[in-house]
Scaffold this motif. Structure first.
Motif, mmCIF file in Angstrom:
data_model
loop_
_atom_site.group_PDB
_atom_site.id
_atom_site.type_symbol
_atom_site.label_atom_id
_atom_site.label_comp_id
_atom_site.label_asym_id
_atom_site.label_seq_id
_atom_site.Cartn_x
_atom_site.Cartn_y
_atom_site.Cartn_z
ATOM 1 N N GLN A 313 -63.221 -9.773 54.724
ATOM 2 C CA GLN A 313 -61.814 -9.413 54.541
ATOM 3 C C GLN A 313 -61.122 -10.308 53.515
ATOM 4 N N SER A 314 -61.834 -11.318 53.003
ATOM 5 C CA SER A 314 -61.219 -12.216 52.026
ATOM 6 C C SER A 314 -61.149 -11.575 50.656
ATOM 7 N N ILE A 315 -60.123 -11.966 49.884
ATOM 8 C CA ILE A 315 -60.055 -11.509 48.497
ATOM 9 C C ILE A 315 -60.200 -12.723 47.591
ATOM 10 N N THR A 316 -60.531 -12.488 46.337
ATOM 11 C CA THR A 316 -60.690 -13.596 45.386
ATOM 12 C C THR A 316 -59.318 -14.028 44.878
ATOM 13 N N PRO A 317 -59.237 -15.222 44.291
ATOM 14 C CA PRO A 317 -57.960 -15.662 43.707
ATOM 15 C C PRO A 317 -57.452 -14.696 42.641
ATOM 16 N N ALA A 318 -58.353 -14.128 41.862
ATOM 17 C CA ALA A 318 -57.914 -13.194 40.811
ATOM 18 C C ALA A 318 -57.270 -11.952 41.435
ATOM 19 N N ARG A 319 -57.926 -11.436 42.478
ATOM 20 C CA ARG A 319 -57.385 -10.274 43.184
ATOM 21 C C ARG A 319 -56.060 -10.638 43.855
ATOM 22 N N PHE A 320 -55.992 -11.828 44.411
ATOM 23 C CA PHE A 320 -54.758 -12.286 45.049
ATOM 24 C C PHE A 320 -53.609 -12.278 44.047
ATOM 25 N N ASP A 321 -53.907 -12.721 42.846
ATOM 26 C CA ASP A 321 -52.864 -12.754 41.818
ATOM 27 C C ASP A 321 -52.326 -11.343 41.548
ATOM 28 N N GLU A 322 -53.232 -10.372 41.453
ATOM 29 C CA GLU A 322 -52.791 -8.986 41.237
ATOM 30 C C GLU A 322 -51.935 -8.479 42.399
ATOM 31 N N VAL A 323 -52.361 -8.845 43.615
ATOM 32 C CA VAL A 323 -51.617 -8.398 44.798
ATOM 33 C C VAL A 323 -50.205 -8.986 44.785
ATOM 34 N N VAL A 324 -50.083 -10.261 44.447
ATOM 35 C CA VAL A 324 -48.746 -10.877 44.415
ATOM 36 C C VAL A 324 -47.876 -10.220 43.349
ATOM 37 N N ARG A 325 -48.480 -9.936 42.219
ATOM 38 C CA ARG A 325 -47.689 -9.279 41.153
ATOM 39 C C ARG A 325 -47.122 -7.942 41.659
ATOM 40 N N LYS A 326 -47.961 -7.213 42.390
ATOM 41 C CA LYS A 326 -47.477 -5.931 42.893
ATOM 42 C C LYS A 326 -46.450 -6.147 44.017
ATOM 43 N N MET A 327 -46.655 -7.181 44.816
ATOM 44 C CA MET A 327 -45.690 -7.458 45.891
ATOM 45 C C MET A 327 -44.310 -7.732 45.315
ATOM 46 N N GLU A 328 -44.256 -8.355 44.162
ATOM 47 C CA GLU A 328 -42.943 -8.644 43.557
ATOM 48 C C GLU A 328 -42.140 -7.373 43.315
ATOM 49 N N LYS A 329 -42.856 -6.310 42.929
ATOM 50 C CA LYS A 329 -42.133 -5.049 42.698
ATOM 51 C C LYS A 329 -41.545 -4.504 44.004
ATOM 52 N N TYR A 330 -42.340 -4.611 45.054
ATOM 53 C CA TYR A 330 -41.889 -4.082 46.345
ATOM 54 C C TYR A 330 -40.774 -4.922 46.967
ATOM 55 N N THR A 331 -40.930 -6.256 46.926
ATOM 56 C CA THR A 331 -39.876 -7.094 47.521
ATOM 57 C C THR A 331 -38.565 -6.901 46.779
ATOM 58 N N ALA A 332 -38.649 -6.619 45.466
ATOM 59 C CA ALA A 332 -37.425 -6.411 44.691
ATOM 60 C C ALA A 332 -36.616 -5.247 45.261
ATOM 61 N N ILE A 333 -37.309 -4.169 45.638
ATOM 62 C CA ILE A 333 -36.602 -3.019 46.213
ATOM 63 C C ILE A 333 -35.904 -3.414 47.501
ATOM 64 N N GLU A 334 -36.561 -4.261 48.267
ATOM 65 C CA GLU A 334 -35.996 -4.663 49.555
ATOM 66 C C GLU A 334 -34.993 -5.820 49.420
ATOM 67 N N GLY A 335 -34.713 -6.230 48.186
ATOM 68 C CA GLY A 335 -33.725 -7.290 47.980
ATOM 69 C C GLY A 335 -34.214 -8.657 48.411
ATOM 70 N N ARG A 336 -35.517 -8.864 48.331
ATOM 71 C CA ARG A 336 -36.072 -10.163 48.739
ATOM 72 C C ARG A 336 -36.756 -10.818 47.544
ATOM 73 N N THR A 337 -36.921 -12.101 47.614
ATOM 74 C CA THR A 337 -37.517 -12.820 46.492
ATOM 75 C C THR A 337 -38.804 -13.501 46.913
ATOM 76 N N ILE A 338 -39.686 -13.657 45.942
ATOM 77 C CA ILE A 338 -40.893 -14.463 46.159
ATOM 78 C C ILE A 338 -40.705 -15.744 45.363
ATOM 79 N N ARG A 339 -40.623 -16.844 46.068
ATOM 80 C CA ARG A 339 -40.402 -18.152 45.441
ATOM 81 C C ARG A 339 -41.656 -18.552 44.669
ATOM 82 N N ARG A 340 -41.488 -19.098 43.514
ATOM 83 C CA ARG A 340 -42.656 -19.535 42.749
ATOM 84 C C ARG A 340 -42.781 -21.041 42.817
ATOM 85 N N GLY A 341 -43.888 -21.494 43.340
ATOM 86 C CA GLY A 341 -44.225 -22.922 43.290
ATOM 87 C C GLY A 341 -43.580 -23.784 44.323
#
Lengths: 341, 341, 341, 341
Positions: A313-341
């Protein structure tokens, strides 16, 4: 609370039972005489009445609770969302939490490398198992104390707060000192001995839902911790056990709106353990955001070449990066932010 | 162990994977080349391979275990029934065990009176809760240490060995000294921290099946105790969680022949907690005997007038006596005896 | 297919069994001799072998299928997504399908008013029950034929294709003539008599997942329809039955990526029936899109003042409009469009 | 029926709702004003109120039924056990029914040989599948009409009444004419179209419990048949679907006392299909008798040499004979008889 009496209880019997109830509990009783049987309505503080116990009376057909048995976790008595503070970040507020890391801490190199990588991609917490609950006594049980030390090292290197599972009550003091969020695993959700001890601390607790726990039992487990004085509870849905065995468990995403309605506590989702498939991590993360979750916890491993020691069930760091990028689009709709760093 | 590879793995890929597996584990690998994909058969000691971990490899479609992962609990390696000795009696042999008593120990008078009564009817062990796992933190949690003392008193009066549930790892020493059989409740069946500690003792352990535990997981929990050196494990089926909610849980009586086939450990049945109904205690006890159980554990309360404090699944001493009389007829057919006194 | 033999089968027994298998089926058999037992690998067309039947042999310990038993529904043999054409629109392609309407067709005024309203908001299909499967024989069973006529009227007024459930095999001809998509309800998912008849038509079939059906059984039900020659199958996840009873059923959103991996058929989600709560319709619709669904089916009622006759899971037209507006944001991320009118 | 209102409904709102309810249904309403909310007690004929529909009202928090929704199947209105007459024998009375035979009718020789053999051992009815519901469209679907003819032949040879499953509504007339007991399979338990048709006949119906049907839904399915005028319903428990997959399904023997309490209808047990293991047939038959069942239905095959075509749950005629001999001992305790021949 509603008590349905058996059909053959006459008026004298009804009155005698009412006398016993008002003698034992601080409640008022209002009877409704129906064509087939009598029903009693109990008004007052019924929280001390245990349904199973009352139901034992031979004159009683059924006992039905009108309101939820949890109080501190109940949104009715705490309308605003709880926002849990962990170091300089929060779970339950505007920030969407992304907890990432390997299933098990294996070595300094492994955990530090993953920590740096997931931080760069947008993880806000580091996860990693030091004490591992394993179905088999012959399987690897984790690096234990050494694992905690490595997690601390990774935190020092990255600044990411650390989340890890507790298994032994005698290690609570060490966990309180060393980690930022103490995870209670699904198998220990009703380990009341452990919950009581955690209630005496003020550490944030990540409380995973038991494999066969109802939403009410889950909130009652949170109530155990809160009744001890620790309000810092974060709920984590990680799949329930059903007849379906294509997926490891069945991820219950409707638990998100349910928890949001019943309780003020934050809720996050674990798509990795729930489904058991790395290919489901992305769609279930997006669905979790869309359903209103406050965060996700994701397994990430860094060395596919040594994949024999990681979960499917684990994903690689590269895949994780893609997932986070896509999550940013979704959280934006919900008015939430993903903090960086 | 069988490994099914993905469709697109070519001969080179197959050979490279075989090399990795034989390098990591002490097994031999035999490939089967099918029209659609290649399957690997692993021969040797596969007990150290964790299915989930191996399945993570991107080249692997599915991993299937051919044999059970438990060893010490496995009948294949221990063909004769295990007979557990407790004081001067046994569980798992010719004697049919009847464990009876109240849900909670409430007072000296209560526990001694019930103990005497159930002994007269034919109980061979006394049960009673001192530490109580309760869904609600606000419900009565048991008399705890005082409860243990009262159980000892009842044992002294009647000679019945005592069975009671442990909740706190720090009380293990006291339990080892004070009680005859230590019960592990359904909610703690996968509390591996507790199981490991109990494995270090030589006390008989009554291991209840978890609400959502498969038979294999249950035997793996027994394996945890046995791996530590304690072979005195008695299994107890107490109902599994299903969609049916007329009964509290669903009593899985087919678990009796299943356990008898897979394992040499004794198995008893708890009809009271499984069904939640006193009227089901009698039929489910008879069915348990007929299905091959080694004993039953039954809730008996002595004071129906104060019934508000007892569970609806408890039966009275008079009813218990009738049930035991009927059990004698059934055990006779199965060639088993109920010891008196 | 993998066959694990019992421990005590010797070489002669193995050879004799291999002879029987190759005599009965068109397969080749490769034996693997392990330390504990022998395993047979079957290569060739194993689709005609019924696992349960083969497993009956006294020499056989276990039979394990390596590949899925469905063919026409299998993505392995049909890599591209199936796109189902219905009138001038599609399900399974770029267009995201929104099927909306009342639980039951009640009157001309009701169905036409709702149809117009949901069309304005963005619904692309009209749903409405004419024949109603009810748990109780005493409950309203639908307007039946008159209901179909009213649906046709609403279609005429709005141009929306109509989706409605079939219950009686003898009405198939009428359904084929009158409706655009024939719905098979969850309770009839394994009504093979009905599935076979529908396989002889070329109508699009909306096949709801049975309450306790695995993903494999669901795809096998689709296979029944497709084996008859009708490839126009649309799958609909509507919640599975689990121990959790806060929600009516448990919506299994991980079924979306599972179906997308295993099959080429489109899949839509029914949040109304799955959860039983109107307040969950919005978050579950968004989660469905995020998880990759091809559409949703939503209950909408138009007259809250007469709410006594509608389900608690229905939403009002005004609420539906808000939900569609939000869905547009989510489908945009997924690169899908919602057709207007 | 109890209606719990939402917290924020004031007195005016309560009165208005009471007006609507008494206007729509023939019931009286008694309100109970609690500290947190108001509860309404409905007295009168509430059988026409559909809980889900009433619960839709935005002012209502929860609706709880006090009494069972089934009437004709309800023991409260029919205290004596129903005894179903079939030819010259009965099910539900003193005679214990033993229905035995192969999964599928295969040939004249097979069915006649088995029929004679099981009759000699003590079977009182012959079972055999002519129309077979199969998960796969590619599996053998039964001999259909020819199978019925062979069953009739076997009946003529032995005098045993025949029990076989119906799948197609259009075959009802033929079944009524040809067979003695019409079986409704688990997958068709909520095929209301079929149930309604069977309600118009006066044939005994063997109604198997659906894989995921609650006891209440099962009795409501019986109610469908009885509401049509056919009171000759025999219930058959055949295992429910749970997370446990060692056994094919989980045999719910507590359904026996439950049905005996709630209903007057007879109940029999199918250990073969429930467990999927021939080795469990004996213990589960004995347990069924001990729990109060009115009969059992057992798969018996006659040709172990051609075992590839039989289910692993079937037992041989020799084994069947041993099982019946043991059943005689158990039924004797319960005061029941096994009719010979």
């Amino acid at each position: 609370m509603i008590i349905v009496l058996k059909r053959d209880i006459d008026e004298k019997g009804v009155n005698s039972l009412i006398g016993e109830i008002t003698g034992n509990y601080e409640v008022q009783v209002q009877p409704i005489k129906g064509s087939e049987c009598t029903v009693l309505g109990l008004v007052g503080d019924t929280s001390k009445i245990v349904v199973e116990e009352l139901g034992s009376d031979e004159r009683i057909h059924k006992v039905m609770r009108v309101r939820e048995p949890f109080k501190k976790a109940n949104r009715a008595f705490h309308p605003a969302n709880s926002i849990i503070q962990i170091a300089d970040r929060t779970i339950g507020g505007e920030e969407f939490a992304i907890i990432a890391g390997p299933c098990s801490v294996e070595s300094e190199e492994q955990i530090v490398e993953i920590a740096k990588s997931v931080k760069t991609s947008g993880a806000t917490f580091l996860r990693g198992g030091a004490y591992k609950p394993r179905t088999s006594p012959y399987a690897f049980q984790g690096l234990e104390e050494d694992g905690l030390d490595l997690l601390k090292l990774a935190r020092q290197e990255t600044g990411l707060p650390i989340v890890t599972e507790i298994m032994y009550p005698q290690t609570i003091e060490k966990f309180v000192e060393d980690v930022d969020v103490i995870q209670v695993g699904a198998r220990n959700m009703q380990n009341f001995a452990l919950l009581k001890e955690l209630g005496k601390t003020n550490k944030p607790i990540l409380l995973k839902r038991g494999l066969s726990s109802t939403i009410e039992e889950w909130l009652m487990a949170a109530e155990y911790i809160m009744a001890g004085g620790n309000d810092n509870v974060i709920l984590c849905e990680r799949g329930i056990r059903t007849f379906e065995n294509y997926t490891r468990n069945t991820l219950d995403l409707s638990a998100i709106p349910a928890i949001k309605k019943l309780s003020h506590l934050p809720i996050i989702i674990d798509p990795s353990h729930a489904t058991g498939f790395s290919y489901m991590v992305e769609p279930m993360c997006m669905a979790a955001i869309a359903a209103g979750a406050d965060g996700v916890i994701i397994e990430v491993h860094n060395n596919p070449a040594k994949a024999l020691c990681d979960g499917p069930q684990s994903i690689t760091p590269a895949r994780f990066d893609e997932v986070v990028r896509k999550m940013e689009k979704y959280t934006a709709i919900e008015g939430r932010t993903i903090r960086r760093g």
